[in-house]
Design a protein around this motif. Structure first.
Motif, PDB file in Angstrom:
ATOM      1  N   UNK A 186      17.611 -40.509  21.951  1.00  0.00           N
ATOM      2  CA  UNK A 186      18.135 -39.147  22.098  1.00  0.00           C
ATOM      3  C   UNK A 186      19.365 -38.947  21.208  1.00  0.00           C
ATOM      4  N   UNK A 187      20.276 -39.915  21.248  1.00  0.00           N
ATOM      5  CA  UNK A 187      21.514 -39.797  20.460  1.00  0.00           C
ATOM      6  C   UNK A 187      21.196 -39.727  18.962  1.00  0.00           C
ATOM      7  N   UNK A 188      20.262 -40.549  18.516  1.00  0.00           N
ATOM      8  CA  UNK A 188      19.895 -40.564  17.088  1.00  0.00           C
ATOM      9  C   UNK A 188      19.363 -39.193  16.678  1.00  0.00           C
ATOM     10  N   UNK A 189      18.409 -38.659  17.470  1.00  0.00           N
ATOM     11  CA  UNK A 189      17.787 -37.389  17.093  1.00  0.00           C
ATOM     12  C   UNK A 189      18.728 -36.193  17.254  1.00  0.00           C
ATOM     13  N   UNK A 196      27.456 -47.765  15.503  1.00  0.00           N
ATOM     14  CA  UNK A 196      27.016 -48.013  14.133  1.00  0.00           C
ATOM     15  C   UNK A 196      25.481 -47.921  14.056  1.00  0.00           C
ATOM     16  N   UNK A 197      24.824 -48.482  15.074  1.00  0.00           N
ATOM     17  CA  UNK A 197      23.358 -48.463  15.124  1.00  0.00           C
ATOM     18  C   UNK A 197      22.837 -47.022  15.131  1.00  0.00           C
ATOM     19  N   UNK A 198      23.427 -46.173  15.973  1.00  0.00           N
ATOM     20  CA  UNK A 198      23.008 -44.773  16.065  1.00  0.00           C
ATOM     21  C   UNK A 198      23.222 -44.077  14.719  1.00  0.00           C
ATOM     22  N   UNK A 199      24.360 -44.353  14.097  1.00  0.00           N
ATOM     23  CA  UNK A 199      24.682 -43.724  12.805  1.00  0.00           C
ATOM     24  C   UNK A 199      23.659 -44.125  11.732  1.00  0.00           C
ATOM     25  N   UNK A 200      23.415 -45.417  11.618  1.00  0.00           N
ATOM     26  CA  UNK A 200      22.490 -45.898  10.579  1.00  0.00           C
ATOM     27  C   UNK A 200      21.066 -45.396  10.822  1.00  0.00           C
TER      28      UNK A 200
END
Ligand SMILES: [Zn+2]
Length: 279
Positions: free
Chosen positions: A173-176, A17-21
């Protein structure tokens, strides 16, 4: 090594959820061409805190010359230094990266996210230890208190720092990866390997030294129990690496080859974890 797992709890239920937001927030910010300033950093912190399992009673934002964040045990609060966070992220952006592919903001976005997650990971480590005393955390604390110079020189090899680095870099990295092309974020994938392999090497007998061995070398009489490979049969290679546990010499050499090949592997769907576990 359940003690290490407790401190890490890497795949916490909120990380997805954190990565998505965070990716929605950064994408919006980028599309609107907004400046990367204190407001932006505050937005990243707000989202990260909302998804944190640590129950902070009070959050304070300060603006001074000191760096980072501090956990305030008396008030169960967190003090986050916005000016310091931004300054530090700018500094890191300038010296950390080899390539500056395309949009230069990408490095600043990356550094801010990594910095915030790193600091919150420390706050969580502290929190976990408050609830239940943790051998790994206490051992690191002892090193910081009693041998500060050793800690400073070997900063990245101290286990709580190793895990904060790994979580910060992996999440950034996952977010970008939701916003930029593989060509633009390849370098960040390389950084994750650098931190995963930190402390590992092959000694003169041809045996592999693990990150945990390296840490114990620093700790001497207060070292943590050595774990052999056989007792970790049920863990994947990535999990063992992440925790700094022993790996075989063959695995070490395969990882080195994979690392050398990382620039040619431009498949965006291949997360570091997937690539390593395919070995
Ligand atoms: Zn740290």
């Amino acid at each position: 090594m359940s003690e290490i797992n407790k401190v890490l709890n890497d795949e916490s239920k909120n990380d997805k959820e954190l990565i998505k937001e965070l990716s929605v927030y950064v994408k919006n910010h980028k599309n609107k061409k907004l400046p990367i300033n204190k407001e932006f950093v505050k937005g990243i912190i707000d989202i990260s805190l909302r998804n944190s399992e640590v129950d902070f009673k009070k959050i304070e934002f300060v603006n001074d010359m000191s760096i980072g964040a501090s956990w305030l045990p008396e008030s169960m609060g967190l003090e986050f230094n916005l000016t310091g966070a931004l300054k530090y992220a700018r500094l890191l952006k300038d010296y950390r990266f080899h390539s500056k592919v395309g949009d230069n903001d990408i490095f600043l976005y990356y550094s801010v996210i990594e910095f915030v997650i790193h600091e919150l990971t420390h706050a969580r480590q502290y929190y976990v230890n408050l609830i239940e005393k943790n051998e790994v955390y206490n051992s690191c604390e002892e090193l910081i208190e009693k041998k500060y110079d050793v800690y400073r020189v070997n900063h990245d090899k101290v286990l709580i720092e190793r895990y904060a680095h790994l979580r910060g870099h992996t999440l950034a990295y996952e977010v970008l990866s939701y916003i930029y092309s593989m060509e633009q974020i390849q370098e960040f994938r390389r950084i994750i390997y650098v931190y995963l392999l930190m402390g590992y090497k092959v000694n003169h007998n041809g045996d592999t030294i693990s990150a945990l061995d390296k840490y114990n070398e620093l700790m001497k009489e207060n070292s943590l129990p050595i774990v052999n490979i056989d007792s970790n049969d049920d863990m994947t290679l990535y999990d063992r690496l992440y925790l700094g546990l022993p790996i075989s010499t063959l695995e070490y050499h395969r990882l080195k080859l994979l690392y050398a090949d990382i620039w040619h592997n431009d498949d965006k769907t291949q997360r570091v974890k997937t690539l390593i576990n395919k070995l």
